[in-house]
Design an enzyme around this catalytic site. Structure first.
Site, PDB file in Angstrom:
ATOM      1  N   PHE A   1      43.919-103.151  54.244  1.00  0.00           N
ATOM      2  CA  PHE A   1      45.214-103.340  53.582  1.00  0.00           C
ATOM      3  C   PHE A   1      46.411-103.397  54.529  1.00  0.00           C
ATOM      4  O   PHE A   1      47.513-103.692  54.090  1.00  0.00           O
ATOM      5  CB  PHE A   1      45.445-102.294  52.477  1.00  0.00           C
ATOM      6  CG  PHE A   1      45.481-100.850  52.936  1.00  0.00           C
ATOM      7  CD1 PHE A   1      46.641-100.307  53.460  1.00  0.00           C
ATOM      8  CD2 PHE A   1      44.363-100.042  52.816  1.00  0.00           C
ATOM      9  CE1 PHE A   1      46.688 -98.983  53.871  1.00  0.00           C
ATOM     10  CE2 PHE A   1      44.395 -98.707  53.226  1.00  0.00           C
ATOM     11  CZ  PHE A   1      45.573 -98.185  53.759  1.00  0.00           C
TER      12      PHE A   1
ATOM     13  N   ARG B   1      40.470 -93.271  53.552  1.00  0.00           N
ATOM     14  CA  ARG B   1      41.358 -94.095  54.366  1.00  0.00           C
ATOM     15  C   ARG B   1      40.882 -94.069  55.816  1.00  0.00           C
ATOM     16  O   ARG B   1      40.507 -93.017  56.325  1.00  0.00           O
ATOM     17  CB  ARG B   1      42.766 -93.524  54.286  1.00  0.00           C
ATOM     18  CG  ARG B   1      43.811 -94.341  55.014  1.00  0.00           C
ATOM     19  CD  ARG B   1      45.175 -93.757  54.713  1.00  0.00           C
ATOM     20  NE  ARG B   1      46.235 -94.593  55.200  1.00  0.00           N
ATOM     21  CZ  ARG B   1      47.491 -94.532  54.739  1.00  0.00           C
ATOM     22  NH1 ARG B   1      47.813 -93.683  53.790  1.00  0.00           N
ATOM     23  NH2 ARG B   1      48.422 -95.323  55.220  1.00  0.00           N
TER      24      ARG B   1
ATOM     25  N   ARG C   1      42.280 -90.089  57.466  1.00  0.00           N
ATOM     26  CA  ARG C   1      43.663 -89.924  57.005  1.00  0.00           C
ATOM     27  C   ARG C   1      44.364 -88.812  57.779  1.00  0.00           C
ATOM     28  O   ARG C   1      45.530 -88.913  58.104  1.00  0.00           O
ATOM     29  CB  ARG C   1      43.673 -89.592  55.517  1.00  0.00           C
ATOM     30  CG  ARG C   1      45.055 -89.389  54.960  1.00  0.00           C
ATOM     31  CD  ARG C   1      44.971 -88.728  53.598  1.00  0.00           C
ATOM     32  NE  ARG C   1      46.276 -88.496  53.039  1.00  0.00           N
ATOM     33  CZ  ARG C   1      47.099 -87.530  53.426  1.00  0.00           C
ATOM     34  NH1 ARG C   1      46.777 -86.743  54.430  1.00  0.00           N
ATOM     35  NH2 ARG C   1      48.262 -87.379  52.823  1.00  0.00           N
TER      36      ARG C   1
ATOM     37  N   LYS D   1      44.376 -99.461  44.061  1.00  0.00           N
ATOM     38  CA  LYS D   1      44.262 -98.201  44.807  1.00  0.00           C
ATOM     39  C   LYS D   1      42.801 -97.778  44.744  1.00  0.00           C
ATOM     40  O   LYS D   1      42.344 -97.224  43.752  1.00  0.00           O
ATOM     41  CB  LYS D   1      45.171 -97.121  44.208  1.00  0.00           C
ATOM     42  CG  LYS D   1      45.135 -95.829  45.017  1.00  0.00           C
ATOM     43  CD  LYS D   1      46.083 -94.785  44.453  1.00  0.00           C
ATOM     44  CE  LYS D   1      46.295 -93.608  45.384  1.00  0.00           C
ATOM     45  NZ  LYS D   1      45.104 -92.957  45.882  1.00  0.00           N
TER      46      LYS D   1
ATOM     47  N   LYS E   1      52.547 -94.984  44.122  1.00  0.00           N
ATOM     48  CA  LYS E   1      51.187 -95.019  43.579  1.00  0.00           C
ATOM     49  C   LYS E   1      51.230 -94.673  42.101  1.00  0.00           C
ATOM     50  O   LYS E   1      51.948 -93.755  41.698  1.00  0.00           O
ATOM     51  CB  LYS E   1      50.252 -94.083  44.349  1.00  0.00           C
ATOM     52  CG  LYS E   1      50.685 -92.643  44.429  1.00  0.00           C
ATOM     53  CD  LYS E   1      49.686 -91.820  45.249  1.00  0.00           C
ATOM     54  CE  LYS E   1      50.191 -90.421  45.500  1.00  0.00           C
ATOM     55  NZ  LYS E   1      49.323 -89.598  46.316  1.00  0.00           N
TER      56      LYS E   1
ATOM     57  N   GLU F   1      40.472 -99.008  53.412  1.00  0.00           N
ATOM     58  CA  GLU F   1      39.873 -97.955  52.595  1.00  0.00           C
ATOM     59  C   GLU F   1      38.361 -98.213  52.604  1.00  0.00           C
ATOM     60  O   GLU F   1      37.913 -99.314  52.264  1.00  0.00           O
ATOM     61  CB  GLU F   1      40.464 -98.059  51.176  1.00  0.00           C
ATOM     62  CG  GLU F   1      40.129 -96.922  50.267  1.00  0.00           C
ATOM     63  CD  GLU F   1      41.017 -95.668  50.440  1.00  0.00           C
ATOM     64  OE1 GLU F   1      41.914 -95.649  51.306  1.00  0.00           O
ATOM     65  OE2 GLU F   1      40.780 -94.706  49.698  1.00  0.00           O
TER      66      GLU F   1
ATOM     67  N   GLU G   1      48.683-103.658  44.785  1.00  0.00           N
ATOM     68  CA  GLU G   1      47.313-103.663  45.307  1.00  0.00           C
ATOM     69  C   GLU G   1      46.477-102.679  44.505  1.00  0.00           C
ATOM     70  O   GLU G   1      47.012-101.715  43.961  1.00  0.00           O
ATOM     71  CB  GLU G   1      47.300-103.206  46.777  1.00  0.00           C
ATOM     72  CG  GLU G   1      48.043-104.125  47.718  1.00  0.00           C
ATOM     73  CD  GLU G   1      48.104-103.564  49.141  1.00  0.00           C
ATOM     74  OE1 GLU G   1      47.608-102.449  49.377  1.00  0.00           O
ATOM     75  OE2 GLU G   1      48.656-104.246  49.997  1.00  0.00           O
TER      76      GLU G   1
HETATM   77  P1  ATP Z   1      45.891 -89.438  47.146  1.00  0.00           P
HETATM   78  O1  ATP Z   1      45.590 -87.981  46.961  1.00  0.00           O
HETATM   79  O2  ATP Z   1      46.506 -90.096  45.962  1.00  0.00           O
HETATM   80  O3  ATP Z   1      44.735 -90.221  47.719  1.00  0.00           O
HETATM   81  P2  ATP Z   1      47.239 -89.240  49.712  1.00  0.00           P
HETATM   82  O4  ATP Z   1      48.154 -88.068  49.910  1.00  0.00           O
HETATM   83  O5  ATP Z   1      45.946 -89.248  50.432  1.00  0.00           O
HETATM   84  O6  ATP Z   1      47.071 -89.465  48.166  1.00  0.00           O
HETATM   85  P3  ATP Z   1      49.088 -91.387  49.430  1.00  0.00           P
HETATM   86  O7  ATP Z   1      49.805 -92.231  50.388  1.00  0.00           O
HETATM   87  O8  ATP Z   1      49.931 -90.535  48.596  1.00  0.00           O
HETATM   88  O9  ATP Z   1      47.983 -90.551  50.194  1.00  0.00           O
HETATM   89  O10 ATP Z   1      48.227 -92.318  48.510  1.00  0.00           O
HETATM   90  C1  ATP Z   1      47.630 -93.416  49.083  1.00  0.00           C
HETATM   91  C2  ATP Z   1      46.178 -93.149  49.413  1.00  0.00           C
HETATM   92  O11 ATP Z   1      45.386 -94.019  48.631  1.00  0.00           O
HETATM   93  C3  ATP Z   1      45.908 -93.502  50.853  1.00  0.00           C
HETATM   94  O12 ATP Z   1      45.894 -92.364  51.678  1.00  0.00           O
HETATM   95  C4  ATP Z   1      44.574 -94.245  50.831  1.00  0.00           C
HETATM   96  O13 ATP Z   1      43.515 -93.382  51.137  1.00  0.00           O
HETATM   97  C5  ATP Z   1      44.383 -94.656  49.390  1.00  0.00           C
HETATM   98  N1  ATP Z   1      44.481 -96.107  49.118  1.00  0.00           N
HETATM   99  C6  ATP Z   1      43.667 -96.783  48.294  1.00  0.00           C
HETATM  100  N2  ATP Z   1      44.041 -98.053  48.187  1.00  0.00           N
HETATM  101  C7  ATP Z   1      45.131 -98.229  48.959  1.00  0.00           C
HETATM  102  C8  ATP Z   1      45.989 -99.309  49.238  1.00  0.00           C
HETATM  103  N3  ATP Z   1      45.810-100.501  48.655  1.00  0.00           N
HETATM  104  N4  ATP Z   1      47.036 -99.103  50.084  1.00  0.00           N
HETATM  105  C9  ATP Z   1      47.236 -97.917  50.648  1.00  0.00           C
HETATM  106  N5  ATP Z   1      46.468 -96.835  50.411  1.00  0.00           N
HETATM  107  C10 ATP Z   1      45.419 -96.976  49.574  1.00  0.00           C
END
Ligand code: ATP
Length: 589
Positions: A342, A257, A272, A252, A423, A302, A250
């Site tokens: 998502f 979130r 989040r 990102k 990711k 998102e 998918e």
């Molecule tokens: P990051 O700092 O990379 O945003 P994070 O610690 O907030 O990371 P992770 O689960 O590590 O969270 O990375 C996924 C993040 O990316 C999610 O928290 C969400 O906000 C965002 N995101 C964007 N697109 C997607 C997707 N297709 N599926 C899930 N999460 C997504």
């Protein structure tokens, strides 16, 4: 239940950092706790009154507490401040002061946990003109009837300085032992916690219905689920190694979130870190209920800022403009968004997190009717490295950060960061360009053009083992005039008279902040440091780790709590990875 029992337990717990001892003290406490107070005790242990997502904050400032101590003891404010400066902790200073109490009280009511809790709750609810005076009245009336030990721990809760070092897992270990006689049952409690984000509720269920109650624990609407998180990978090769034959890819997207809980017209949005954020997005509140084809649901999406004319995605910072209390309607038209779905975690009264990814995605596509405002995140099924590369390019061209890779047959693992989701970000693909999310703990006044702002910030990681914030670097580059201004506005209310005891820093800052704000930083390298405290003694005795040439990326991570910042383990693994890469390069050259 007598509050003295709890205060004595707090005292014992504060005296140790050993997990086994902490667990033992907790088990002893739970064994003395009646069923109807267990949830209150569980919140108080964590220095809270309710689960975080309810947003109930005590918010008592040091100055106000000092006035209340003075009122209750008859001792001058100045004297209390002196004692506080000597001790560094207002709870302990109050104990000394109250020993010297000049006012005697005649009618001493014994203090119960229930009374302390109810009073703290009333204090948290007070608002408006006379609220300060009322707060002082409530606090001093508690202090009047409290022993010195009880007073110490009432003040620590009020000020948010109660740090017992009991992580959620330790509380769950103790609950499992106290109420089921078996620590192994912790796993079941974890599940209940992950789908409710409410440790008090989990404690109440096991205390009332035993492990059977936990087995039957259900997801509830408007009670947020802890998010599933992804592991980072650095290359397409690593994806192929970890993902197996066939997997979903998918985009990102670079936004915020959101977990959407919806039933009919009723809708709530959680960030989040599971704060309520509905007030920032009245457009979502209005438009989303109309397009959901289910009686009720919990969905994940998102939120991304867009350019209204071209429809292109804009970077995360644009959403910052939505985080305001006033003139929201204006911000809605000036900073338009789309909601990109998502996942689905619950639908028509049924739990969906046990379903596989692909089943959930199919369900999602049935429930959400796409339109200009609401979309599904672009997804494709891949088997080869080429396919990943192609989709990666497309996603970057569309303005996203990179890719999320998801195993097709795996359930949604609430509350865990694991390898079922990966990711791959653009920045992870170059050796040292990795970004870190760091907590702002201190500030240094700016000079020249930066007078009237903080020209340099002192940053920390989050150390999960000790629940502290060890310093990692000072950052003074990457700021624009606008971001300096914005940071100044955000940071000023977070200034404290004394350094928060959870901050671990040898370096002295001009001002200390409550460790709350998270910002994103890149750096050229991670090095050993005699000054900074991250991973102290882990790599080399008497040394910690620090960032070399750190630079602020411009991203203020408002959606992250300080406890979501990069951890010591992450920095250690980056440090080791960087050294390995350097060794490999030398070998090749
Ligand atoms: P990051 O700092 O990379 O945003 P994070 O610690 O907030 O990371 P992770 O689960 O590590 O969270 O990375 C996924 C993040 O990316 C999610 O928290 C969400 O906000 C965002 N995101 C964007 N697109 C997607 C997707 N297709 N599926 C899930 N999460 C997504």
């Amino acid at each position: 239940m007598e509050y003295s029992i709890l205060a004595k337990s707090f005292e014992k717990m504060e005296s140790t950092r050993k997990r086994l001892e902490l667990t033992q003290y907790l088990v002893e406490l739970f064994e003395k706790t009646p069923q109807d107070v267990i949830s209150k005790i569980t919140y108080l242990l964590q220095g809270k009154l309710r689960p975080d997502f309810e947003g109930i904050e005590l918010g008592v400032a040091e100055k106000l507490a000092i006035r209340a101590i003075s009122k209750s003891s008859g001792i001058a404010i100045k004297k209390i401040e002196e004692e506080y400066n000597k001790r560094g902790d207002l709870g302990h200073a109050a104990a000394i002061i109250l020993e010297q109490k000049t006012q005697t009280t005649f009618l001493v009511e014994s203090i119960t946990v229930e009374r302390v809790y109810e009073t703290l709750f009333k204090i948290a609810r007070l608002e408006g003109l006379r609220s300060q005076d009322m707060k002082i009245k409530y606090i001093s009336s508690l202090l009047n009837d409290a022993s010195t030990l009880e007073a110490t721990y009432i003040l620590k809760i009020l000020l948010g300085t109660l740090r017992l070092g009991v992580a959620e897992n330790t509380v769950m270990d103790a609950l499992a032992i106290a109420y089921s006689g078996n620590k192994e049952n912790r796993k079941m409690l974890e599940y209940a916690y992950n789908v409710s984000t409410d440790l008090g509720k989990v404690a109440e269920v096991i205390a009332t219905d035993g492990i059977k109650g936990i087995e039957e624990f259900k997801i509830e609407l408007f009670n947020p689920i802890r998010p599933m998180l992804a592991d980072r990978v650095k290359s397409e090769e690593e994806v192929m190694e970890k993902m197996g034959n066939e997997f979903a890819i998918e985009y990102k997207l670079d936004g915020e979130r959101v977990q959407i809980h919806i039933e009919g017209e009723k809708i709530e949005l959680f960030s989040r870190s599971l704060e309520k954020i509905s007030s920032y997005y009245p457009d979502i509140i209005e438009k989303i209920p109309k397009i959901i084809q289910a009686e009720n649901a919990i969905l994940e999406a998102e939120i991304v800022a867009i350019n209204e004319n071209t429809g292109d995605f804009l970077p995360f910072q644009e959403l910052m403009h939505r985080r305001r209390k006033y003139k929201i309607e204006k911000a809605v038209t000036e900073y338009p968004i789309t909601v990109n779905f998502f996942d689905v975690l619950y639908c028509n009264g049924k739990n969906c997190i046990e379903l596989s990814y692909i089943e959930r995605r199919r369900k999602l596509e049935k429930i959400v009717k796409e339109n200009e405002f609401a979309k599904y995140i672009p997804m494709t099924i891949a088997k080869t490295k080429n396919k990943i590369e192609e989709f990666f390019e497309n996603s970057i061209n569309a303005g996203s950060e990179g890719l999320m890779l998801k195993m097709l047959d795996k359930p949604y693992q609430a509350g865990s960061r694991g390898s079922h989701w990966l990711k791959l970000k653009r920045e992870y693909r170059n050796e040292l360009g990795d970004s870190l999310d760091l907590v702002v703990i201190g500030g240094f006044f700016g000079k020249g053009r930066r007078t009237g702002s903080y020209g340099t910030l002192l940053l920390s990681t989050y150390d999960e083992n000790t629940d502290t914030f060890p310093s990692i670097c000072k950052v003074g580059t990457g700021f624009t005039d606008e971001s300096l201004d914005q940071l100044y506005q955000i940071l000023n209310p977070k200034i404290t008279i004394k350094k928060n005891p959870r901050i671990n820093s040898e370096m002295e800052a001009d001002v200390w902040f409550e460790p709350e704000l998270v910002i994103e930083v890149v750096a050229s390298e991670i090095t050993l440091s005699p000054i900074h405290k991250v991973a102290q003694d882990e790599i080399r005795k008497n040394a910690g780790l620090a960032l070399r040439f750190p630079k602020f990326t411009g991203k203020i991570r408002v959606e992250k709590m300080a406890e979501d910042a990069s951890t010591d383990e992450e920095v250690i693994s980056l440090y080791k990875g960087q050294n390995k890469a350097a060794r490999d390069k030398n070998l090749i050259e």
